[in-house]
Enzyme design. Structure first.
Site, short mmCIF file in Angstrom:
data_model
loop_
_atom_site.label_atom_id
_atom_site.label_comp_id
_atom_site.label_asym_id
_atom_site.label_seq_id
_atom_site.Cartn_x
_atom_site.Cartn_y
_atom_site.Cartn_z
N HIS A 112 3.99 -32.30 8.49
CA HIS A 112 3.48 -30.96 8.18
C HIS A 112 2.53 -30.99 6.98
O HIS A 112 1.61 -30.18 6.90
CB HIS A 112 4.63 -29.99 7.91
CG HIS A 112 5.63 -29.96 9.02
ND1 HIS A 112 5.33 -29.50 10.29
CD2 HIS A 112 6.93 -30.34 9.06
CE1 HIS A 112 6.40 -29.60 11.05
NE2 HIS A 112 7.38 -30.11 10.33
N ASP A 114 0.88 -1.16 0.00
CA ASP A 114 0.00 0.00 0.00
C ASP A 114 0.92 1.22 0.00
O ASP A 114 2.13 1.08 -0.18
CB ASP A 114 -0.97 -0.03 1.19
CG ASP A 114 -0.31 0.10 2.54
OD1 ASP A 114 0.95 0.21 2.61
OD2 ASP A 114 -1.02 0.10 3.55
#
Length: 149
Positions: A133, A8
């Site tokens: 995982h 941004d």
């Protein structure tokens, strides 16, 4: 690697430093904006980078806003994205090793350029470990589609 980056207006000053660093490391980087200091809404840029990564047009993405939080929340609304906000290298590394994150976010008001470079480097050099995982990442993917796991 081919990387997408966005920010941004708050991340605008840090972004070119990170782009240069990524290029020094040998990566191709495409900047999705903004390109001026005018106020820019982080959800728009988080979404754009996330859509490009999710579509497979880029290997990974990097997002910068004031804290990294807002832009990562926006990115995580895109199916297939696992964006992480990191303010130190250890979490960045483990987010790739354990969670197979595909977007890294950080805050220009939280960390400086040198720490940002360390975080990016650790994140990019880490590899998903799979194994135990993988089951957890698969559970997260199933949540996106409404499947029960």
């Amino acid at each position: 690697m081919r990387l997408a980056i966005g920010s941004d207006h708050v991340g605008l000053e840090l972004k070119p430093i990170i782009i240069d660093y990524l290029q020094e490391l040998g990566h191709e980087v495409v900047d999705f904006g903004p390109y001026s200091g005018e106020r820019a809404d982080y959800p728009s840029y988080g979404k754009k980078v996330a859509e490009e990564v999710a579509a497979g047009k880029f290997d990974l993405g990097v997002l910068i806003c004031g804290t990294g939080v807002g832009i990562s929340i926006a990115a995580n609304k895109v199916k297939g994205i696992r964006a992480v906000v990191c303010s130190e290298p250890y979490s960045a590394k483990l987010s790739r090793q354990h969670n197979n994150t595909n977007i890294l976010a950080f805050g220009a008001r939280v960390i400086g350029p040198e720490l940002a470079k360390m975080i990016v480097k650790e994140w990019l050099e880490a590899e998903f470990e799979g194994g135990r995982h993988a089951k957890r990442v698969d559970m997260i993917k199933a949540m996106e589609t409404g499947e029960n796991s």
